[in-house]
Design an enzyme around this catalytic site. Structure first.
Site, PDB file in Angstrom:
ATOM      1  N   ASP A  96       0.766  -1.164  -0.052  1.00  9.76           N
ATOM      2  CA  ASP A  96      -0.001  -0.117  -0.075  1.00  9.76           C
ATOM      3  C   ASP A  96       0.867   1.133  -0.148  1.00  9.76           C
ATOM      4  O   ASP A  96       1.710   1.674   1.266  1.00  9.76           O
ATOM      5  CB  ASP A  96      -0.934   0.094   1.242  1.00  9.76           C
ATOM      6  CG  ASP A  96      -2.051   0.777   1.119  1.00  9.76           C
ATOM      7  OD1 ASP A  96      -2.064   1.808   0.579  1.00  9.76           O
ATOM      8  OD2 ASP A  96      -3.081   0.209   1.655  1.00  9.76           O
ATOM      9  N   ASP A 197      -2.751   4.686  -2.566  1.00  9.41           N
ATOM     10  CA  ASP A 197      -3.759   5.458  -1.678  1.00  9.41           C
ATOM     11  C   ASP A 197      -4.093   6.696  -2.177  1.00  9.41           C
ATOM     12  O   ASP A 197      -3.299   7.627  -2.733  1.00  9.41           O
ATOM     13  CB  ASP A 197      -2.986   5.704  -0.344  1.00  9.41           C
ATOM     14  CG  ASP A 197      -3.990   6.220   0.974  1.00  9.41           C
ATOM     15  OD1 ASP A 197      -4.832   5.356   1.282  1.00  9.41           O
ATOM     16  OD2 ASP A 197      -3.637   7.313   1.251  1.00  9.41           O
ATOM     17  N   GLU A 248      -6.697   3.726  -5.508  1.00  9.65           N
ATOM     18  CA  GLU A 248      -7.771   4.270  -4.517  1.00  9.65           C
ATOM     19  C   GLU A 248      -8.259   5.538  -5.207  1.00  9.65           C
ATOM     20  O   GLU A 248      -7.459   6.444  -5.080  1.00  9.65           O
ATOM     21  CB  GLU A 248      -7.500   4.463  -3.211  1.00  9.65           C
ATOM     22  CG  GLU A 248      -8.887   4.640  -2.353  1.00  9.65           C
ATOM     23  CD  GLU A 248      -8.574   5.134  -0.994  1.00  9.65           C
ATOM     24  OE1 GLU A 248      -9.426   5.061   0.140  1.00  9.65           O
ATOM     25  OE2 GLU A 248      -7.436   5.593  -0.687  1.00  9.65           O
ATOM     26  N   HIS A 322     -10.756  -1.407   4.890  1.00  5.15           N
ATOM     27  CA  HIS A 322     -10.461  -0.967   6.458  1.00  5.15           C
ATOM     28  C   HIS A 322     -11.139   0.432   6.719  1.00  5.15           C
ATOM     29  O   HIS A 322     -11.115   0.833   7.831  1.00  5.15           O
ATOM     30  CB  HIS A 322      -8.841  -0.856   6.584  1.00  5.15           C
ATOM     31  CG  HIS A 322      -8.429   0.107   5.645  1.00  5.15           C
ATOM     32  ND1 HIS A 322      -8.275  -0.038   4.369  1.00  5.15           N
ATOM     33  CD2 HIS A 322      -7.864   1.334   6.102  1.00  5.15           C
ATOM     34  CE1 HIS A 322      -7.843   0.873   3.684  1.00  5.15           C
ATOM     35  NE2 HIS A 322      -7.571   1.692   4.465  1.00  5.15           N
ATOM     36  N   ASP A 323     -11.806   0.848   5.659  1.00  5.44           N
ATOM     37  CA  ASP A 323     -12.166   2.308   5.904  1.00  5.44           C
ATOM     38  C   ASP A 323     -14.132   2.068   5.977  1.00  5.44           C
ATOM     39  O   ASP A 323     -14.824   3.044   6.207  1.00  5.44           O
ATOM     40  CB  ASP A 323     -12.061   3.223   4.803  1.00  5.44           C
ATOM     41  CG  ASP A 323     -10.668   3.536   4.804  1.00  5.44           C
ATOM     42  OD1 ASP A 323      -9.949   3.751   5.764  1.00  5.44           O
ATOM     43  OD2 ASP A 323     -10.080   3.662   3.720  1.00  5.44           O
TER      44      ASP A 323
HETATM   45  C1  GLC Z   1      -7.289   6.198   2.373  1.00  8.15           C
HETATM   46  C2  GLC Z   1      -6.940   5.052   3.367  1.00  8.15           C
HETATM   47  C3  GLC Z   1      -7.374   5.459   4.711  1.00  8.15           C
HETATM   48  C4  GLC Z   1      -6.449   6.798   5.075  1.00  8.15           C
HETATM   49  C5  GLC Z   1      -6.555   7.794   3.924  1.00  8.15           C
HETATM   50  C6  GLC Z   1      -5.406   8.709   4.214  1.00  8.15           C
HETATM   51  O1  GLC Z   1      -8.291   6.677   2.032  1.00  8.15           O
HETATM   52  O2  GLC Z   1      -7.682   3.616   2.966  1.00  8.15           O
HETATM   53  O3  GLC Z   1      -7.617   4.449   5.684  1.00  8.15           O
HETATM   54  O4  GLC Z   1      -7.053   7.391   6.203  1.00  8.15           O
HETATM   55  O5  GLC Z   1      -6.344   7.192   2.758  1.00  8.15           O
HETATM   56  O6  GLC Z   1      -4.021   8.190   3.870  1.00  8.15           O
END
Ligand code: GLC
Ligand code: CA
Length: 548
Positions: A96, A197, A248, A322-323
């Site tokens: 990641d 990310d 993402e 995880h979010d």
């Molecule tokens: C993404 C991650 C999240 C994190 C954010 C900032 O959305 O999945 O867990 O807090 O980015 O890095």
């Protein structure tokens, strides 16, 4: 070459997966210890959320050193051992990469703060509009203004997330070179996948007040984003056909995704988009309590499926990470139809066109924990918004009710391995409480039981490998306006699959207007399967029909 269309990715949140040294925090050795379990499920890739050196203000999404491993998670040796053991089992590791921002503890940021111009240019420092007024009115995703004042410079730095997560300046070529170096470093260690990310936020250009929203329209899918991704691809992972990548994409547009994940665009293999997971929000506002909008859920998924297919682009398909809260708590049923609904939800996602992602514990139907005290929460976003909600006038009770539904901690409770103490996650005190239902919901019992949710996931993962229609077929929505049925058709080289699901806990009827006599049922979540033109579906019933 890796055929990511036939692959499934298993996501691990190391902190909550398996603890081997009794400190209550999951670690890399814990992941290695569970490789046989992951192999049993049949997945191909393991995505590990960040374990790099970090103060852990956002559980590792605040990286202090991209080249080393946080002691809490283990050592470089542990990591190398993990790659080796995974490799023996035909499993590949995906890392990641948090490249939109670094921790303010990062050496670069520290040098910037000490006044080194070179490193100040690694970040986004700007003058305020006037004394005491930040450069723009943008809101941080974790609450509050997105700019932090640095007195020494009489300037502000941008942080779209926590105040300790400073946004990097991708317009600076040196920053882009640093990012390339990091990827190449991990590629040499045998890493075969990268998740990027919030990567569509890296190209910022307009710094203006937003009077319509929180500022996202000025920095999302920015002007140079495609150029930067192509450049990263060409300089690093693009040279290894075995590597898969996923971006993402925060509040993206589908048109941009045709390019991010287009067959010939040389950016990324696939994208995570989130529109379908905002159907229980009010617009972009997630800290509310509204029932999910089923029609909207279907419309969005159908639109993405159809258009990504037409435009030869590829989606990651998923309910959980995880979010996100646990899907069985969100769209399914945690009581009488727990098992049926968890299997139905799995079928809906796994038969779509795209690469499925399974988040640890999803495969055994883990639920939200239902925390009732703020002291049980750990997530910075939840803690901030708990305060903000009450400042807005909500009662404590209502603020709790919202957290119980939307908090990211819902999915961060320890993996439930067994019915023993702490669900077998740790012999110490877990960093976040274990969900109380581990005596009935755990991996051990589900491996044993042939009709378990675990075995249903296993079948779906296997089906994608054996069946080309699932992997490569076209997509067509069915029953578009039905108020309970989620159905679609997949076709490939003369074969047709019908994926038919009752999304609710009551019986429902659907007149398919099709002659289904030539179809055989290849998967269901009930002991039997009745197929007729007018389909009567039992609560959460899910069937997959095939005609060759
Ligand atoms: C993404 C991650 C999240 C994190 C954010 C900032 O959305 O999945 O867990 O807090 O980015 O890095
Ligand atoms: Ca540990």
């Amino acid at each position: 070459m890796s055929d990511f269309k036939k692959s499934t990715v298993y996501q691990i949140y190391p902190k909550s997966f398996c603890d081997t040294n009794k400190d209550g925090i999951g670690d890399l050795k814990g992941v290695t210890a569970k490789l046989d379990y992951i192999k049993k499920l049949g997945v191909d890739y393991i995505w590990l959320t960040p374990f790099f050196v970090s103060p852990q203000n956002d559980n590792g999404y605040d990286v202090e050193d991209y080249y080393n491993i946080d002691k809490r998670y283990g050592t470089m040796e542990d990591f190398e051992q993990l790659v080796k053991e995974a490799d023996k089992r035909g499993l590949r590791i995906m890392l990641d990469m948090v490249f939109n921002h670094t921790s303010t503890n990062h050496e670069w940021f520290q040098k910037a703060l000490s006044g080194e111009e070179k490193y100040k240019n690694y970040y986004i420092f700007k003058k305020g509009k006037k004394a005491g007024v930040p450069p723009t009115n943008w809101e941080s995703k974790f609450g509050g203004n997105a700019w932090e004042y640095v007195e020494k410079f009489d300037e502000y730095y941008l942080h779209l997330f926590d105040v300790t997560q400073a946004d990097l300046n991708w317009d600076n070529e040196e920053v882009r070179k640093e990012m390339q170096k990091i990827i190449l470093y991990w590629m040499k260690k045998g890493v075969k996948g990268f998740r990027f990310d919030v990567v569509n936020l890296i190209s910022k250009s307009i710094f203006e007040d937003d009077y319509e929203g929180d500022g996202r329209r000025f920095y999302t899918d920015g002007p140079n984003i495609h150029r930067y991704l192509k450049e990263l691809n060409e300089a690093t992972f693009g040279t290894d056909a075995e590597i898969i990548t996923v971006g993402e994409m925060s509040s993206t547009s589908i048109e941009n995704c045709y390019e991010y994940a287009g067959e010939n665009s040389h950016e990324l293999s696939m994208v995570f988009s989130f529109h379908h997971l905002k159907v229980d929000f009010m617009g972009n506002e997630k800290w509310v309590m509204v029932p999910f909008d089923f029609q909207k859920l279907k419309d969005i998924l159908f639109q993405w499926q159809t258009k990504m297919c037409q435009n030869h682009a590829w989606n990651a398909v998923f309910w959980c990470n995880h979010d996100q809260p646990r899907v069985v708590s969100r769209f399914g049923n945690t009581q009488k139809y727990w098992k049926e609904s968890a299997k139905m939800l799995a079928t809906v996602v796994h038969c779509l066109r795209g690469t499925p992602y399974v988040y640890q514990g999803e495969e055994i139907g883990m639920t939200n924990p239902g925390f009732t005290d703020i002291a049980q929460y750990r997530d910075v976003e939840s803690l901030n918004h708990f305060k903000i909600l009450q400042q807005k006038g909500l009662s404590e009770e209502n603020a709790y009710a919202i957290l119980q539904i939307h908090s990211r901690d819902n999915s961060r409770t320890p993996m439930q391995w067994t019915g023993q103490k702490n669900a077998g996650f740790t012999e110490g005190t877990p960093w976040i409480e274990v969900t109380k239902n581990y005596d009935t919901i755990n991996a051990e019992s589900q491996i044993e039981e042939e009709s378990s949710i675990f075995h249903h996931y296993k079948k779906l993962i296997q089906l994608r490998k054996e069946n080309d229609t699932i992997a490569y077929g076209d997509f067509e929505p069915l029953a578009e306006k039905h108020n309970a049925v989620f159905a679609y058709k997949r076709t490939y080289q003369g074969e047709t699959l019908l994926v038919i699901n009752n999304f609710y806990g009551h019986e429902t009827k659907w007149d398919t207007e099709m002659d289904l006599s030539g179809y055989e049922c290849i998967l269901t979540n009930y002991p039997d399967c009745h197929v007729d033109t007018v389909l009567k579906l039992r609560p959460y019933e899910s069937i997959v029909l095939k005609k060759a």
